[in-house]
Scaffold this motif. Structure first.
Motif, PDB file in Angstrom:
ATOM      1  N   THR A  17       1.374  -1.009  -0.084  1.00  0.00           N
ATOM      2  CA  THR A  17      -0.037   0.107   0.159  1.00  0.00           C
ATOM      3  C   THR A  17       1.084   1.390   0.053  1.00  0.00           C
ATOM      4  O   THR A  17       1.900   0.973   0.574  1.00  0.00           O
ATOM      5  N   THR A  18       0.025   2.316  -0.421  1.00  0.00           N
ATOM      6  CA  THR A  18       1.321   3.416  -0.379  1.00  0.00           C
ATOM      7  C   THR A  18       0.995   4.631   0.541  1.00  0.00           C
ATOM      8  O   THR A  18       0.059   4.117   1.317  1.00  0.00           O
ATOM      9  N   THR A  19       1.851   4.990   1.584  1.00  0.00           N
ATOM     10  CA  THR A  19       1.768   5.559   2.302  1.00  0.00           C
ATOM     11  C   THR A  19       1.304   7.396   2.318  1.00  0.00           C
ATOM     12  O   THR A  19       1.953   7.571   1.720  1.00  0.00           O
ATOM     13  N   ASP A  20       0.326   7.818   3.494  1.00  0.00           N
ATOM     14  CA  ASP A  20       0.433   9.069   2.745  1.00  0.00           C
ATOM     15  C   ASP A  20       1.281  10.734   3.533  1.00  0.00           C
ATOM     16  O   ASP A  20       1.025  11.222   2.999  1.00  0.00           O
ATOM     17  N   VAL A  21       2.176   9.422   4.179  1.00  0.00           N
ATOM     18  CA  VAL A  21       3.513  10.343   4.606  1.00  0.00           C
ATOM     19  C   VAL A  21       4.710  11.236   3.691  1.00  0.00           C
ATOM     20  O   VAL A  21       5.251  12.051   3.851  1.00  0.00           O
ATOM     21  N   SER A  22       4.756  10.010   2.858  1.00  0.00           N
ATOM     22  CA  SER A  22       5.336  10.863   1.950  1.00  0.00           C
ATOM     23  C   SER A  22       4.323  11.723   1.287  1.00  0.00           C
ATOM     24  O   SER A  22       5.375  13.186  -0.160  1.00  0.00           O
ATOM     25  N   ALA A  23       3.256  11.915   1.004  1.00  0.00           N
ATOM     26  CA  ALA A  23       2.827  13.039   0.062  1.00  0.00           C
ATOM     27  C   ALA A  23       2.635  14.414   1.147  1.00  0.00           C
ATOM     28  O   ALA A  23       1.920  15.431   0.288  1.00  0.00           O
ATOM     29  N   LYS A  24       2.945  14.610   1.912  1.00  0.00           N
ATOM     30  CA  LYS A  24       3.836  15.819   2.306  1.00  0.00           C
ATOM     31  C   LYS A  24       3.800  16.996   1.073  1.00  0.00           C
ATOM     32  O   LYS A  24       4.312  17.272   0.613  1.00  0.00           O
ATOM     33  N   LYS A  25       3.405  18.196   0.620  1.00  0.00           N
ATOM     34  CA  LYS A  25       4.050  19.308   0.648  1.00  0.00           C
ATOM     35  C   LYS A  25       5.160  19.577   1.029  1.00  0.00           C
ATOM     36  O   LYS A  25       5.713  19.907   2.097  1.00  0.00           O
ATOM     37  N   LYS A  26       6.172  20.629   0.130  1.00  0.00           N
ATOM     38  CA  LYS A  26       7.117  20.402   1.093  1.00  0.00           C
ATOM     39  C   LYS A  26       7.283  22.367   1.206  1.00  0.00           C
ATOM     40  O   LYS A  26       6.626  22.401  -0.021  1.00  0.00           O
ATOM     41  N   ALA A  27       7.871  22.182   1.470  1.00  0.00           N
ATOM     42  CA  ALA A  27       7.649  23.927   1.897  1.00  0.00           C
ATOM     43  C   ALA A  27       8.489  24.838   1.353  1.00  0.00           C
ATOM     44  O   ALA A  27       9.422  24.031   0.701  1.00  0.00           O
ATOM     45  N   ARG A  28       8.632  25.425   0.660  1.00  0.00           N
ATOM     46  CA  ARG A  28       9.183  26.756  -0.191  1.00  0.00           C
ATOM     47  C   ARG A  28      10.130  27.358   0.403  1.00  0.00           C
ATOM     48  O   ARG A  28      10.009  27.779   0.910  1.00  0.00           O
ATOM     49  N   LYS A  29      10.966  27.665  -0.413  1.00  0.00           N
ATOM     50  CA  LYS A  29      12.231  27.838   0.055  1.00  0.00           C
ATOM     51  C   LYS A  29      12.211  29.743  -0.260  1.00  0.00           C
ATOM     52  O   LYS A  29      11.918  30.306  -1.125  1.00  0.00           O
ATOM     53  N   THR A  30      12.649  30.940   0.351  1.00  0.00           N
ATOM     54  CA  THR A  30      12.200  31.921   0.722  1.00  0.00           C
ATOM     55  C   THR A  30      13.177  32.577  -0.229  1.00  0.00           C
ATOM     56  O   THR A  30      14.525  31.849  -0.734  1.00  0.00           O
ATOM     57  N   LYS A  31      13.123  33.272  -1.274  1.00  0.00           N
ATOM     58  CA  LYS A  31      13.759  34.025  -2.331  1.00  0.00           C
ATOM     59  C   LYS A  31      14.310  35.214  -1.365  1.00  0.00           C
ATOM     60  O   LYS A  31      13.304  35.679  -1.197  1.00  0.00           O
ATOM     61  N   LYS A  32      15.376  35.504  -1.928  1.00  0.00           N
ATOM     62  CA  LYS A  32      15.742  36.511  -1.529  1.00  0.00           C
ATOM     63  C   LYS A  32      15.704  38.124  -2.313  1.00  0.00           C
ATOM     64  O   LYS A  32      16.380  37.615  -3.519  1.00  0.00           O
ATOM     65  N   VAL A  33      14.922  39.116  -2.100  1.00  0.00           N
ATOM     66  CA  VAL A  33      14.783  39.785  -3.855  1.00  0.00           C
ATOM     67  C   VAL A  33      15.429  41.695  -2.854  1.00  0.00           C
ATOM     68  O   VAL A  33      14.380  41.485  -2.290  1.00  0.00           O
ATOM     69  N   GLU A  34      16.258  41.422  -3.839  1.00  0.00           N
ATOM     70  CA  GLU A  34      16.312  43.427  -3.551  1.00  0.00           C
ATOM     71  C   GLU A  34      15.872  43.980  -4.267  1.00  0.00           C
ATOM     72  O   GLU A  34      15.324  43.675  -5.080  1.00  0.00           O
ATOM     73  N   ARG A  35      15.271  45.132  -3.832  1.00  0.00           N
ATOM     74  CA  ARG A  35      14.184  46.032  -4.188  1.00  0.00           C
ATOM     75  C   ARG A  35      14.883  47.762  -3.769  1.00  0.00           C
ATOM     76  O   ARG A  35      15.131  47.679  -3.207  1.00  0.00           O
ATOM     77  N   ASN A  36      14.461  48.825  -4.701  1.00  0.00           N
ATOM     78  CA  ASN A  36      14.813  50.186  -4.417  1.00  0.00           C
ATOM     79  C   ASN A  36      13.436  50.473  -3.222  1.00  0.00           C
ATOM     80  O   ASN A  36      12.729  49.682  -3.182  1.00  0.00           O
ATOM     81  N   ILE A  37      14.563  51.520  -2.795  1.00  0.00           N
ATOM     82  CA  ILE A  37      13.694  52.052  -1.580  1.00  0.00           C
ATOM     83  C   ILE A  37      13.427  52.971  -2.001  1.00  0.00           C
ATOM     84  O   ILE A  37      14.344  54.171  -2.494  1.00  0.00           O
ATOM     85  N   VAL A  38      11.965  54.016  -0.988  1.00  0.00           N
ATOM     86  CA  VAL A  38      12.056  55.437  -1.715  1.00  0.00           C
ATOM     87  C   VAL A  38      13.199  56.362  -1.432  1.00  0.00           C
ATOM     88  O   VAL A  38      13.170  56.330  -0.409  1.00  0.00           O
ATOM     89  N   ALA A  59      16.357  55.858  -2.827  1.00  0.00           N
ATOM     90  CA  ALA A  59      17.458  55.693  -3.496  1.00  0.00           C
ATOM     91  C   ALA A  59      17.412  54.041  -4.044  1.00  0.00           C
ATOM     92  O   ALA A  59      16.311  53.724  -3.655  1.00  0.00           O
ATOM     93  N   SER A  60      17.702  54.467  -4.879  1.00  0.00           N
ATOM     94  CA  SER A  60      18.025  53.332  -6.113  1.00  0.00           C
ATOM     95  C   SER A  60      18.769  52.262  -5.356  1.00  0.00           C
ATOM     96  O   SER A  60      19.616  52.026  -4.593  1.00  0.00           O
ATOM     97  N   LEU A  61      19.098  50.945  -6.037  1.00  0.00           N
ATOM     98  CA  LEU A  61      18.999  49.958  -6.170  1.00  0.00           C
ATOM     99  C   LEU A  61      20.965  50.248  -5.727  1.00  0.00           C
ATOM    100  O   LEU A  61      21.944  49.794  -4.803  1.00  0.00           O
ATOM    101  N   GLU A  62      21.562  50.892  -7.568  1.00  0.00           N
ATOM    102  CA  GLU A  62      23.260  50.935  -7.295  1.00  0.00           C
ATOM    103  C   GLU A  62      23.505  51.756  -5.643  1.00  0.00           C
ATOM    104  O   GLU A  62      24.400  51.233  -5.178  1.00  0.00           O
TER     105      GLU A  62
END
Length: 127
Positions: A62-83, A85-88
């Motif tokens: 039989t298949t087990t439901d343990v392997s059917a758990k969703k994997k947590a998404r890895k957080t991505k670091k995004v750099e944005r401009n601040i009001v 000041a530009s990113l540079e």
């Protein structure tokens, strides 16, 4: 609808089904039917019973439901401009050496003190 698991066969027990057995040490056992209950009292191991979930899990029938758990998404670091000041500009400030940063901070403190002194001198002559 709340279901419980049979302590012997691990089948789902729906409400108004099955039976409970309370042992002398106050441990509660839930059984799905009298067949399972009698096997439990005869101390027959559920690993030896082909239709029990324990047996099926061991022999991979039989298949087990343990392997059917969703994997947590890895957080991505995004750099944005601040009001304001530009990113540079932000990256240039990060790349500055600590001595330069410290000198700029001291310069800013001096300017603030001078502004306060100037404001205090303007307020004082009004007496």
């Amino acid at each position: 609808m709340k279901t419980s698991l049979c302590n012997y066969s691990e089948f789902k027990i729906y409400p108004a089904r099955g039976m409970k057995f309370v042992r002398g040490d106050s441990k509660v056992f839930h059984f799905i039917n009298t067949k399972v209950e009698s096997l439990f009292f005869r101390k027959i191991n559920p690993r030896d019973i082909r239709w029990s979930m324990v047996y099926r899990r061991i022999y991979k029938n039989t298949t087990t439901d343990v392997s059917a758990k969703k994997k947590a998404r890895k957080t991505k670091k995004v750099e944005r401009n601040i009001v304001g000041a530009s990113l540079e500009v932000i990256q240039q400030k990060r790349a500055q050496k600590p001595e330069v940063k410290q000198a700029a901070a001291e310069q800013a403190k001096r300017e603030i003190k001078e502004k306060k002194k100037a404001a205090a001198k303007k307020v004082a002559p009004k007496k």
